[in-house]
Motif scaffolding. Sequence first.
Motif, PDB file in Angstrom:
ATOM      1  N   PHE A   1      -2.263  -1.886  -4.998  1.00 24.40           N
ATOM      2  CA  PHE A   1      -0.836  -2.385  -5.080  1.00 24.40           C
ATOM      3  C   PHE A   1      -0.873  -4.238  -4.489  1.00 24.40           C
ATOM      4  CE2 PHE A   1       1.903   1.333  -3.238  1.00 24.40           C
ATOM      5  CZ  PHE A   1       2.399   1.405  -4.448  1.00 24.40           C
ATOM      6  N   GLY A   2      -3.048  -4.261  -4.430  1.00 21.33           N
ATOM      7  CA  GLY A   2      -3.040  -5.940  -4.537  1.00 21.33           C
ATOM      8  C   GLY A   2      -2.533  -6.894  -2.904  1.00 21.33           C
ATOM      9  N   LEU A   3      -3.149  -5.285  -2.092  1.00 15.48           N
ATOM     10  CA  LEU A   3      -2.317  -5.459  -1.298  1.00 15.48           C
ATOM     11  C   LEU A   3      -3.257  -6.886  -0.198  1.00 15.48           C
ATOM     12  CD1 LEU A   3      -0.696  -2.508   0.437  1.00 15.48           C
ATOM     13  CD2 LEU A   3       0.753  -5.004  -0.882  1.00 15.48           C
ATOM     14  N   PRO A   4      -3.248  -7.328   0.477  1.00 12.64           N
ATOM     15  CA  PRO A   4      -4.151  -8.274   1.108  1.00 12.64           C
ATOM     16  C   PRO A   4      -4.382  -7.498   1.799  1.00 12.64           C
ATOM     17  CG  PRO A   4      -1.723  -8.855   2.364  1.00 12.64           C
ATOM     18  CD  PRO A   4      -1.750  -8.199   1.329  1.00 12.64           C
ATOM     19  N   ASP A   5      -5.446  -8.018   3.444  1.00  9.69           N
ATOM     20  CA  ASP A   5      -6.725  -7.444   3.733  1.00  9.69           C
ATOM     21  C   ASP A   5      -5.349  -7.629   5.130  1.00  9.69           C
ATOM     22  OD1 ASP A   5      -8.684  -7.229   2.249  1.00  9.69           O
ATOM     23  OD2 ASP A   5      -9.782  -8.709   2.753  1.00  9.69           O
ATOM     24  N   LYS A   6      -4.873  -8.669   5.755  1.00 12.50           N
ATOM     25  CA  LYS A   6      -4.174  -8.439   7.095  1.00 12.50           C
ATOM     26  C   LYS A   6      -2.347  -8.334   6.254  1.00 12.50           C
ATOM     27  CE  LYS A   6      -6.968 -11.587   9.058  1.00 12.50           C
ATOM     28  NZ  LYS A   6      -7.757 -13.239   9.988  1.00 12.50           N
ATOM     29  N   LEU A   7      -2.304  -7.332   6.410  1.00 13.33           N
ATOM     30  CA  LEU A   7      -1.153  -6.048   5.842  1.00 13.33           C
ATOM     31  C   LEU A   7      -0.438  -7.373   6.772  1.00 13.33           C
ATOM     32  CD1 LEU A   7       0.706  -5.145   3.692  1.00 13.33           C
ATOM     33  CD2 LEU A   7       0.201  -2.789   4.202  1.00 13.33           C
TER      34      LEU A   7
ATOM     35  N   LYS B   1      11.279   4.317   5.144  1.00  8.08           N
ATOM     36  CA  LYS B   1       9.878   3.423   6.566  1.00  8.08           C
ATOM     37  C   LYS B   1       8.768   4.061   5.591  1.00  8.08           C
ATOM     38  CE  LYS B   1       9.990   6.975   9.235  1.00  8.08           C
ATOM     39  NZ  LYS B   1       8.680   7.980   9.286  1.00  8.08           N
ATOM     40  N   ALA B   2       7.759   3.473   5.705  1.00 10.38           N
ATOM     41  CA  ALA B   2       6.834   3.903   5.949  1.00 10.38           C
ATOM     42  C   ALA B   2       5.296   3.593   6.817  1.00 10.38           C
ATOM     43  CB  ALA B   2       5.630   3.083   4.718  1.00 10.38           C
ATOM     44  N   SER B   3       4.159   4.507   7.193  1.00 13.47           N
ATOM     45  CA  SER B   3       3.153   4.071   8.143  1.00 13.47           C
ATOM     46  C   SER B   3       2.684   2.142   7.564  1.00 13.47           C
ATOM     47  CB  SER B   3       2.014   5.303   8.012  1.00 13.47           C
ATOM     48  OG  SER B   3       1.086   4.797   8.759  1.00 13.47           O
ATOM     49  N   ILE B   4       2.204   1.939   8.473  1.00 14.62           N
ATOM     50  CA  ILE B   4       1.961   0.334   7.346  1.00 14.62           C
ATOM     51  C   ILE B   4      -0.133   0.860   7.240  1.00 14.62           C
ATOM     52  CG2 ILE B   4       0.483  -2.059   8.226  1.00 14.62           C
ATOM     53  CD1 ILE B   4       2.545  -2.374   9.960  1.00 14.62           C
ATOM     54  N   MET B   5      -0.656   2.281   8.145  1.00 19.16           N
ATOM     55  CA  MET B   5      -1.840   2.452   7.728  1.00 19.16           C
ATOM     56  C   MET B   5      -1.620   3.979   6.774  1.00 19.16           C
ATOM     57  SD  MET B   5      -4.263   5.215   9.613  1.00 19.16           S
ATOM     58  CE  MET B   5      -3.527   7.021   9.234  1.00 19.16           C
ATOM     59  N   LYS B   6      -1.203   3.769   6.135  1.00 20.13           N
ATOM     60  CA  LYS B   6      -1.266   4.591   4.830  1.00 20.13           C
ATOM     61  C   LYS B   6      -0.338   3.424   3.751  1.00 20.13           C
ATOM     62  CE  LYS B   6       0.071   9.227   5.908  1.00 20.13           C
ATOM     63  NZ  LYS B   6       1.190  10.755   5.114  1.00 20.13           N
ATOM     64  N   LEU B   7      -0.144   2.736   4.246  1.00 19.87           N
ATOM     65  CA  LEU B   7       0.634   1.625   2.641  1.00 19.87           C
ATOM     66  C   LEU B   7      -1.076   0.451   2.935  1.00 19.87           C
ATOM     67  CD1 LEU B   7       4.066  -0.656   4.074  1.00 19.87           C
ATOM     68  CD2 LEU B   7       3.261   1.367   2.044  1.00 19.87           C
ATOM     69  N   GLY B   8      -1.381   0.988   3.566  1.00 21.36           N
ATOM     70  CA  GLY B   8      -3.193  -0.238   3.397  1.00 21.36           C
ATOM     71  C   GLY B   8      -3.644   0.354   2.334  1.00 21.36           C
ATOM     72  N   HIS B   9      -3.849   2.307   2.428  1.00 19.52           N
ATOM     73  CA  HIS B   9      -4.444   2.876   1.488  1.00 19.52           C
ATOM     74  C   HIS B   9      -4.203   2.496   0.205  1.00 19.52           C
ATOM     75  CE1 HIS B   9      -4.956   6.590   4.840  1.00 19.52           C
ATOM     76  NE2 HIS B   9      -5.726   4.985   4.768  1.00 19.52           N
ATOM     77  N   PHE B  10      -3.200   1.911  -0.427  1.00 16.18           N
ATOM     78  CA  PHE B  10      -2.813   1.458  -1.181  1.00 16.18           C
ATOM     79  C   PHE B  10      -3.247   0.315  -1.562  1.00 16.18           C
ATOM     80  CE2 PHE B  10      -0.619   5.516  -0.596  1.00 16.18           C
ATOM     81  CZ  PHE B  10      -0.684   6.079  -1.443  1.00 16.18           C
ATOM     82  N   ARG B  11      -4.145  -0.573  -1.082  1.00 13.48           N
ATOM     83  CA  ARG B  11      -4.550  -2.085  -1.700  1.00 13.48           C
ATOM     84  C   ARG B  11      -4.661  -2.383  -2.458  1.00 13.48           C
ATOM     85  NH1 ARG B  11      -6.696  -2.509   3.411  1.00 13.48           N
ATOM     86  NH2 ARG B  11      -4.994  -3.677   4.160  1.00 13.48           N
ATOM     87  N   ARG B  12      -5.598  -1.440  -2.989  1.00 13.13           N
ATOM     88  CA  ARG B  12      -6.742  -1.974  -4.223  1.00 13.13           C
ATOM     89  C   ARG B  12      -5.810  -2.084  -5.276  1.00 13.13           C
ATOM     90  NH1 ARG B  12      -8.665   1.253  -7.807  1.00 13.13           N
ATOM     91  NH2 ARG B  12      -8.946   3.132  -6.670  1.00 13.13           N
TER      92      ARG B  12
END
Length: 408
Positions: free
Chosen positions: A281-287, A268-279
Amino acid sequence: MKIQNGKMVISIYVQTRRFSLWSMKKEPDLEAALTRNRRWVVNNQIKNIILRCPDQVAPVNFLQKKFKSLDLQGKAFNWLKKYPCCFETYLEKDEYYCRLTKEMMFLVEEEENVKDMQEPVVVERLAKLLMMVTNHRLNVSKLNEVGRSLGLPDDYLIRIIPKYLDMFRVINYSGRKSSMEIELIKWDQDLAVSAIEKIAQKKGSNPSFPCSLPLTWVKSWEKFREFDSFPYISPYTDPGRLVDGSRELEKRTISLLHEFLSLTLWKKASIMKLGHFRREFGLPDKLNVLLLKHPGIFYVTNKYQIYTVLLREGYKGSELVDKDPLVVVKDKFGELMQEGLHEYNRRHHMLNLEKRRKKGMIAMKEAIKDPIHELSDDEEARGDDLGGIFDPEERKRFYKVLFEDKGP
């Protein structure tokens, strides 16, 4: 929307409904998996504080000062006395001190042995994480946010990295501590195999995602089959050749999120923390939106107003399918803590009965029948002279510690 006194008013229902759309329909088993005992988190932090003190002994007054950072109120001494199997308090020169019990020290030693034993596994996790990052390096501050969830020890920079200089190096071009990064310098093709691909190799089939939805979810199953019909794209492939907004890029992103959660201890993981790796991991803005599109693979919840994503296949009911040895040790700590709390409740109960008996409120035979009252998390959270959690706003901050992998 409705007109009230000539003014346009947005319905509270609409706002509530809009907010609720960011999470999925509640599933009791997976919700229970997130309800980790908040007392466990606090006591684990107290344990770490004591271990860092000289001779591993902490003045109770010192711990009292730390209570605010733990979002606790009340007396530290009373809190420690509730866990006699974990903490030992004693008086010396008119001042109370606290140290870990022998049982706790055995678990601390066991945990250290497990960390040593699991070091090769942790090194592989770190390498795989960096292999999924676009430039194969991560800011140390960001890595620290998810380090514990991956099983990394707090001192990994001096405990692990120097042993594997053929794989990693620490770089800092600006000289600022906040700019320090860990870089992967050796690509290991044997590690560039995802959890999905390993399962496929064992089955002798093509890689595909598992779906953990009831068969009655017909529309969701149709969407999943359509998505899974496209070829699997490994999270270790270079995303540079994929077109933005394409089905292939989405497939690679889902593979990356699946692989990252597979590497974590609690899946499991916090979605907020995953968002910190957006650049990185190349994640979308609306994760959140992306995760909600794939309910057969991920479970998204906003329990305690903290958005969290769980890997469905990692759980059977509310229990982890595969427990890392480090998780097993931490479970033992929780059991020891509960054992001490039960003993404290029993003694507290008997003292209360004796007081009531002396006041003539009950007869002794009634006292024998009176059941022991175990303090629940909610009762403890309301706070009393034994220590508890602050008001609801304070508890929200505490849950960030609880569900964003700061604890274990």
